[in-house]
Scaffold this active site. Sequence first.
Site, PDB file in Angstrom:
ATOM      1  CB  SER A 140      -0.855  -0.010   1.263  1.00 16.94           C
ATOM      2  OG  SER A 140      -1.407   1.257   1.510  1.00 16.94           O
ATOM      3  CE1 TYR A 153      -4.134  -2.306   5.286  1.00 17.37           C
ATOM      4  CE2 TYR A 153      -3.795   0.044   4.874  1.00 17.37           C
ATOM      5  CZ  TYR A 153      -4.017  -1.241   4.400  1.00 17.37           C
ATOM      6  OH  TYR A 153      -4.125  -1.460   3.054  1.00 17.37           O
TER       7      TYR A 153
HETATM    8  N1  LIG Z   1      -8.702  -0.459  -1.422  1.00 14.44           N
HETATM    9  C1  LIG Z   1      -7.658   0.341  -1.219  1.00 14.44           C
HETATM   10  O1  LIG Z   1      -7.769   1.587  -1.195  1.00 14.44           O
HETATM   11  C2  LIG Z   1      -6.298  -0.241  -1.024  1.00 14.44           C
HETATM   12  C3  LIG Z   1      -5.200   0.625  -1.106  1.00 14.44           C
HETATM   13  C4  LIG Z   1      -3.921   0.104  -0.933  1.00 14.44           C
HETATM   14  C5  LIG Z   1      -3.746  -1.240  -0.696  1.00 14.44           C
HETATM   15  N2  LIG Z   1      -4.843  -2.064  -0.615  1.00 14.44           N
HETATM   16  C6  LIG Z   1      -4.586  -3.475  -0.369  1.00 14.44           C
HETATM   17  O2  LIG Z   1      -5.161  -4.230  -1.410  1.00 14.44           O
HETATM   18  C7  LIG Z   1      -5.546  -5.525  -0.928  1.00 14.44           C
HETATM   19  C8  LIG Z   1      -6.997  -5.803  -1.256  1.00 14.44           C
HETATM   20  O3  LIG Z   1      -7.789  -4.769  -0.726  1.00 14.44           O
HETATM   21  P1  LIG Z   1      -9.311  -4.522  -1.153  1.00 14.44           P
HETATM   22  O4  LIG Z   1      -9.507  -3.064  -1.191  1.00 14.44           O
HETATM   23  O5  LIG Z   1      -9.680  -5.348  -2.332  1.00 14.44           O
HETATM   24  O6  LIG Z   1     -10.023  -5.078   0.173  1.00 14.44           O
HETATM   25  P2  LIG Z   1     -11.399  -5.878   0.408  1.00 14.44           P
HETATM   26  O7  LIG Z   1     -12.386  -5.522  -0.641  1.00 14.44           O
HETATM   27  O8  LIG Z   1     -11.736  -5.657   1.843  1.00 14.44           O
HETATM   28  O9  LIG Z   1     -10.951  -7.391   0.183  1.00 14.44           O
HETATM   29  C9  LIG Z   1     -10.131  -8.058   1.109  1.00 14.44           C
HETATM   30  C10 LIG Z   1     -10.063  -9.517   0.757  1.00 14.44           C
HETATM   31  O10 LIG Z   1      -9.316 -10.190   1.792  1.00 14.44           O
HETATM   32  C11 LIG Z   1     -10.071 -11.323   2.233  1.00 14.44           C
HETATM   33  N3  LIG Z   1      -9.812 -11.630   3.636  1.00 14.44           N
HETATM   34  C12 LIG Z   1     -10.079 -10.857   4.723  1.00 14.44           C
HETATM   35  N4  LIG Z   1      -9.748 -11.512   5.848  1.00 14.44           N
HETATM   36  C13 LIG Z   1      -9.255 -12.728   5.464  1.00 14.44           C
HETATM   37  C14 LIG Z   1      -8.751 -13.853   6.164  1.00 14.44           C
HETATM   38  N5  LIG Z   1      -8.669 -13.881   7.513  1.00 14.44           N
HETATM   39  N6  LIG Z   1      -8.318 -14.928   5.456  1.00 14.44           N
HETATM   40  C15 LIG Z   1      -8.399 -14.922   4.100  1.00 14.44           C
HETATM   41  N7  LIG Z   1      -8.866 -13.884   3.381  1.00 14.44           N
HETATM   42  C16 LIG Z   1      -9.289 -12.803   4.061  1.00 14.44           C
HETATM   43  C17 LIG Z   1     -11.524 -10.924   1.982  1.00 14.44           C
HETATM   44  O11 LIG Z   1     -12.367 -12.060   1.789  1.00 14.44           O
HETATM   45  P3  LIG Z   1     -13.251 -12.808   2.921  1.00 14.44           P
HETATM   46  O12 LIG Z   1     -13.977 -11.749   3.680  1.00 14.44           O
HETATM   47  O13 LIG Z   1     -14.101 -13.693   2.089  1.00 14.44           O
HETATM   48  O14 LIG Z   1     -12.275 -13.585   3.753  1.00 14.44           O
HETATM   49  C18 LIG Z   1     -11.419 -10.167   0.669  1.00 14.44           C
HETATM   50  O15 LIG Z   1     -11.437 -11.071  -0.407  1.00 14.44           O
HETATM   51  C19 LIG Z   1      -5.229  -5.500   0.569  1.00 14.44           C
HETATM   52  O16 LIG Z   1      -3.939  -6.040   0.767  1.00 14.44           O
HETATM   53  C20 LIG Z   1      -5.211  -4.021   0.906  1.00 14.44           C
HETATM   54  O17 LIG Z   1      -4.411  -3.758   2.031  1.00 14.44           O
HETATM   55  C21 LIG Z   1      -6.110  -1.596  -0.775  1.00 14.44           C
END
Ligand SMILES: NC(=O)c1ccc[n+]([C@@H]2O[C@H](COP(=O)([O-])OP(=O)(O)OC[C@H]3O[C@@H](n4cnc5c(N)ncnc54)[C@H](OP(=O)(O)O)[C@@H]3O)[C@@H](O)[C@H]2O)c1
Length: 241
Positions: A140, A153
């Site tokens: 991130s 985080y």
């Molecule tokens: N969105 C942003 O602005 C942003 C910015 C920078 C970086 N990121 C990074 O990008 C990645 C994806 O983010 P996103 O925005 O797509 O988030 P999201 O929509 O909240 O998706 C998170 C995913 O992680 C899974 N997850 C959560 N807890 C888990 C567990 N204990 N075991 C296995 N899987 C688990 C969730 O599925 P389940 O609930 O089905 O387990 C979901 O598929 C993350 O690493 C986040 O830190 C996001």
Amino acid sequence: MQVNLKDRIALVTGASRGIGRSISMALAQAGAHVIITSRNVEQLQKVEKEIGGNATVIPADLSAHDDVDALFDLITDREGRLDILVNNAAIGLWGHLVDFSISDFDKIIKLNVRGLYLCCQRAMKLMIPQKSGYIINISSVVGFKGYPNQSAYTASKHAVMGITKSLAVEAREHNIQVSAIQPGGVETDFAFEARPDLDPSILIKPEDIAQSVLFLLSLSDRAWVDQIYVRRRNGTPFVGV
Ligand SMILES: NC(=O)c1ccc[n+]([C@@H]2O[C@H](COP(=O)([O-])OP(=O)(O)OC[C@H]3O[C@@H](n4cnc5c(N)ncnc54)[C@H](OP(=O)(O)O)[C@@H]3O)[C@@H](O)[C@H]2O)c1
């Protein structure tokens, strides 16, 4: 972008929605067989349907060591190999450090750092004998910056960078490439919760992060890119990098 991933086996964690879903779809469209994992089976099955044919669902809670082992045992038994690992699963919990719950701190570290570390470890055990493989860790912008309300985080994403940097050096002798992608705000539920102050219409699209993964995989065997920082267009260029 021209990338042919036919006959490649890929594992995407956190594939049930958001960025992980987009990455899984992009890898499958490029020809890979994609193993999609997270906790929510129903949601994973929806993604499997959207992908159509080129995906396998294996549910796992990656904050549990036994689940990580069971996931990789299944991959080893069924496929016997792993070409691409995208470590994308993560959670965020928000609040000022001064009164942040230590059990919430532990939850974040258990998934974002320990879960990712364990997945890297098991993937390396498959990739080393193959003498090939790609590990792409979704970090991130808070892997190099600090934001208020996000200390735990932010710590986890700095740790992801530390793991990525060390592993990239260790993996080199085995012809395994390791990278980090550092997105700014991406249009997912996660960002709506973390940054309710941001207008959703200016957020990066999950597909932009999927394209960054494909870009890495499209490079020739003469080149590699260690990290990709993807910022919002309305953000300031070259801040902190
Ligand atoms: N969105 C942003 O602005 C942003 C910015 C920078 C970086 N990121 C990074 O990008 C990645 C994806 O983010 P996103 O925005 O797509 O988030 P999201 O929509 O909240 O998706 C998170 C995913 O992680 C899974 N997850 C959560 N807890 C888990 C567990 N204990 N075991 C296995 N899987 C688990 C969730 O599925 P389940 O609930 O089905 O387990 C979901 O598929 C993350 O690493 C986040 O830190 C996001």
